[in-house]
Design an enzyme around this catalytic site. Structure first.
Site, PDB file in Angstrom:
ATOM      1  N   CYS A  19       0.852  -1.211   0.000  1.00  0.00           N
ATOM      2  CA  CYS A  19       0.000   0.000   0.000  1.00  0.00           C
ATOM      3  C   CYS A  19       0.878   1.249   0.000  1.00  0.00           C
ATOM      4  CB  CYS A  19      -0.893   0.020   1.230  1.00  0.00           C
ATOM      5  SG  CYS A  19      -2.035  -1.356   1.381  1.00  0.00           S
ATOM      6  N   ASP A 493      38.610  15.939  14.960  1.00  0.00           N
ATOM      7  CA  ASP A 493      39.233  17.243  15.120  1.00  0.00           C
ATOM      8  C   ASP A 493      39.655  17.343  16.594  1.00  0.00           C
ATOM      9  OD1 ASP A 493      39.861  20.055  14.665  1.00  0.00           O
ATOM     10  OD2 ASP A 493      38.038  20.451  15.819  1.00  0.00           O
TER      11      ASP A 493
END
Length: 794
Positions: A19, A493
């Site tokens: 569906c 970082d």
């Protein structure tokens, strides 16, 4: 210029994954629309370019839903209008109907009232303001229910639906109970308890009342030239029922299968009921986040505080928050201090002390203090709303594995219909027994419901993303959740990620009793980050500053001043040179050896060094554990930093990283990531603007919650609190989720691979087939919900 926008809305009435696939294709027939319909969440999302819309979108969505037989939530906005004649009304209606999100406009000239119908999920402050702006005549919105009240209304509606389901299921069980008793009797002493008329009387309401939803769904599917689960159920049960009716009318009372058709429908309805409950449980994270929003707020109006709906609070309003209340908006504390419980928003278990100038967020819980805050974000701009939008967006997105499953589901039902026909034909050719051929083909139709296959992936994904949100991890899309379990490297970082991004003092050495008083006096007037750290350090020691004059800042060197006519100064080596200080001799006098490092800050009085300290970015308390946790998951860790080699090397050694690269420009970080990605999957963790290129390059990008907006917008995953340990948690969640998906798909495929041939060969009757099909769907749902119980080990 392109203006991409994404909207989502509820879709009710879908019975299986096919569906959702059909509806997705229908929405994509609209020009320049990308669609995704999620059966598990009962939601659809459409992505489009606002500048490319050739017709109003909401009416087109509404028409497709009507044509396909599905429903959604609507809302009617009510306005008072400044009209004087019918011409005013006509012009207003014509103007408003041009808005892409308006379905219909109705008016009442006598009461000067305007009604605008739209999809409920599209209603927000921006839409209302736009409608008022484009109207040729003045409009004023009438008070509507608050967003929280709408949520409560929707929950009540769901409870009513749930209650109706329970009543319907109870009726089905009562009607089918005689069949169960009769079957047991036949098994024990071969006695038929129910007459044919009684069987017909019990089976008919089950077939056409309890089973009405299947007939409706099958008819909608056939109308749309597709097939779904309802078609299989209707074909199978109708064949058994009508054959039984024919046999009864023909006098062949030994060939009745009313119990088979009835019990198949009842068992599937039981499965749907349990499936409904499980699906609601799997999406509990969104419901929990929505419930964090307050209904109203105490806003200062003149000299008094008035209670207003949350939608009416504006930026820069002063809002009072009593002890124990929900924080209604994002804001900065103006008066007061209190512990704030942010656990439901960020996953942080301990309440956090918030003082004046600190930011607090909507959805958190105030502790025992009364606060006055100045609002910085309201309604759709709050952090809470942003989190809800991200979680919803992630759950609505499609990972590659989901797209594969959708393709399989789309062809599954036609293949099953072919197998059922082949089964019927084969049994007729083998022994010519119409009854046996019919029953075996019906068993194939019933056993092959694709629900388990359709639910296998989305339910696990919804639970996984919901758990991530509860733990303080925002995942933007399901592809990220799928990729994270395969990562090889985590690249960090340094500043603001493994460290706090906040300057701190280290190895403070005082060579004179005036060191701290002079240092504090020199730095008090400065706005430099180093000065702030110095002031905080000195204040913690309860130091009283000296009274200085002629304070001056020297760019690139430090600060100078005068104390009783003599020079005092703080800064790097350059400022020592300026005042002709022999650093080496003076430090040697004190038997102190200082490495040649620009991070050393000296304090001088006259021509003498009276002390010094090192400045360093402070390591996060959780960083060491974060690296250890990742390495336990067999992940390699490395650091990509723009800082100096000595600093990066020292930090890398301290944390036990597997590698590092120092003094890296954003371009060089990209190059390192690209080289790694040739043979590995790599995640990048960052927080700053300069990290955005590397985050965009990585296979999985992770931003710290306290980082820049650019980093958070670029990243595919955001940690809502600055705790790098959450990275390992996210990867564990990805692994658990992916393991669950593989288990679900394995069992769904194995079930159909074994069960369909078994039914075709006559080893399963329709009743057993229905029971097995229901069990397969519930097993997949239950396995997905097991993710919630595994969170204690994450």
């Amino acid at each position: 210029m392109s203006e991409q926008q994404k909207i989502s809305f509820s879709v009710y009435g879908m019975n299986c994954a096919s569906c959702a696939s059909t509806l997705t294709k229908a929405f994509e027939t609209l020009p320049n629309i990308q669609a995704n319909v999620n059966f598990s969440l009962e939601k659809a999302s459409l992505t489009f370019d606002k500048t490319q819309l050739s017709e109003p979108l909401a009416p087109a969505i509404n028409q497709i839903l009507l044509d396909k037989g599905y429903q959604t939530d609507y809302e009617t906005l009510v306005f008072n209008a400044d009209w004087s004649c019918a011409s005013c009304v006509e012009k207003t209606v014509k103007a408003l109907k041009k808005h892409p999100f308006v379905i219909d406009v109705k008016t009442n000239l006598i009461t000067k009232t305007l009604y605008v119908e739209t999809l409920q999920s599209l209603v927000n402050a921006e839409l209302i303001q736009t409608l008022i702006a484009i109207s040729p005549y003045q409009l004023e919105q009438k008070d509507n229910h608050s967003s929280q009240q709408k949520l409560i209304n929707k929950q009540q509606q769901e409870k009513r639906l749930f209650r109706r389901e329970k009543i319907s299921l109870l009726l089905a069980l009562l009607l089918s109970l005689p069949f169960c008793i009769a079957m047991i009797s036949m098994f024990i002493n071969d006695t038929q308890l129910l007459s044919p008329i009684m069987q017909f009387a019990l089976a008919s309401p089950i077939q056409f009342l309890i089973g009405a939803r299947f007939y409706k769904g099958a008819w909608q599917s056939i109308k749309n030239y597709t097939t779904n689960m309802d078609v299989l159920v209707v074909l199978g049960t109708s064949a058994a029922y009508f054959f039984s009716v024919y046999s009864m009318l023909s006098g062949h009372h030994t060939h009745l299968y009313f119990e088979s058709s009835s019990l198949v429908i009842v068992l599937i309805r039981i499965g749907k009921y349990l499936e409904f409950k499980a699906k609601k449980s799997s999406s509990q994270a969104i419901a929990s986040l929505n419930q964090l929003q307050a209904i109203d707020a105490q806003v200062k109006k003149g000299k008094v505080f008035k209670t207003v709906l949350i939608e009416q609070v504006q930026v820069n309003d002063l809002v009072q928050i009593a002890a124990g209340d929900k924080v209604p908006v994002d804001g900065v504390i103006v008066e007061g201090s209190s512990y704030i419980n942010e656990s439901l928003l960020t996953g942080e278990s301990k309440p956090i002390l918030k003082n004046t100038d600190d930011t607090i967020y909507a959805g958190t819980i105030n502790g025992d203090g009364t606060l006055l805050i100045k609002t910085t974000a309201v309604n759709e701009q709050t952090k809470l709303h942003h989190i809800i939008s991200l979680v919803e967006s992630a759950q609505m997105s499609k990972a590659p594995i989901l797209q594969l499953v959708d393709k399989i589901s789309a062809v599954f039902v036609p293949v099953v219909l072919s197998i059922a026909l082949l089964t019927f034909a084969s049994w007729m050719l083998i022994d010519g027994n119409f009854e046996a051929a019919l029953l075996h083909s019906v068993a194939v139709l019933v056993i092959a419901c694709p629900c388990a296959l359709g639910l296998a992936t989305p339910t696990a994904m919804v639970v996984g993303t919901g758990l991530a949100a509860q733990k303080g991890i925002l995942i933007k899309d399901l592809n990220t959740l799928q990729m994270a379990h395969k990562l090889d490297y985590i690249a960090f970082d340094k500043t603001g990620t493994l460290t706090k991004g906040k300057v701190g003092l280290e190895k403070v050495t005082a060579l004179d009793s005036d060191f701290y008083p002079i240092l504090l006096a020199l730095q008090t007037a400065s706005k430099h980050p180093i000065a702030k750290a110095v002031v905080e350090h000195c204040q913690s020691l309860e130091v009283e500053p000296k009274q200085l004059t002629n304070i001056q800042s020297i760019q690139g060197e430090g600060i100078t001043a005068t104390l009783n006519g003599d020079n005092v100064y703080v800064g790097n080596e350059k400022i020592l040179t300026r005042f002709k200080v022999d650093k080496a001799t003076q430090l040697a006098t004190h038997a102190i050896n200082v490495a040649e490092d620009d991070n050393v800050i000296y304090v001088g009085y006259k021509e003498s060094i009276i002390g010094f300290f090192l400045i360093a970015d402070q390591l996060r308390e959780q960083s060491q554990q974060a690296i250890t946790d990742l390495q336990k998951l067999d992940l390699s860790t490395l650091m990509l930093s723009g800082d100096k080699y000595q600093v990066v090397e020292k930090l890398s050694s301290e944390l036990g990283l597997d590698g590092f690269y120092a003094q890296q420009s954003p371009q060089q970080k990209l190059q390192h990531l690209s080289r790694l990605q040739q043979d590995h999957l790599v995640a990048m963790v960052g927080d700053g603007v300069n990290d955005a290129p590397a985050l965009a390059q990585a296979d999985v990008s992770i931003a710290m919650g306290g980082g820049s907006d650019v980093a958070k917008h670029t990243a595919s995953m955001t940690l809502m609190r600055d705790d790098p340990r959450l990275i390992a948690v996210a990867i564990k969640l990805s692994r658990y989720t992916w393991r669950t998906i593989r288990q679900n798909l394995f069992w769904a495929f194995i079930f159909n691979t074994i069960a369909i041939p078994a039914a075709a060969l006559g080893y399963l009757n329709p009743t057993l087939a229905a029971l097995a099909m229901t069990a397969s769907s519930l097993m997949v749902l239950g396995n997905s919900l097991r993710l919630k119980t595994s969170q204690s080990s994450i």
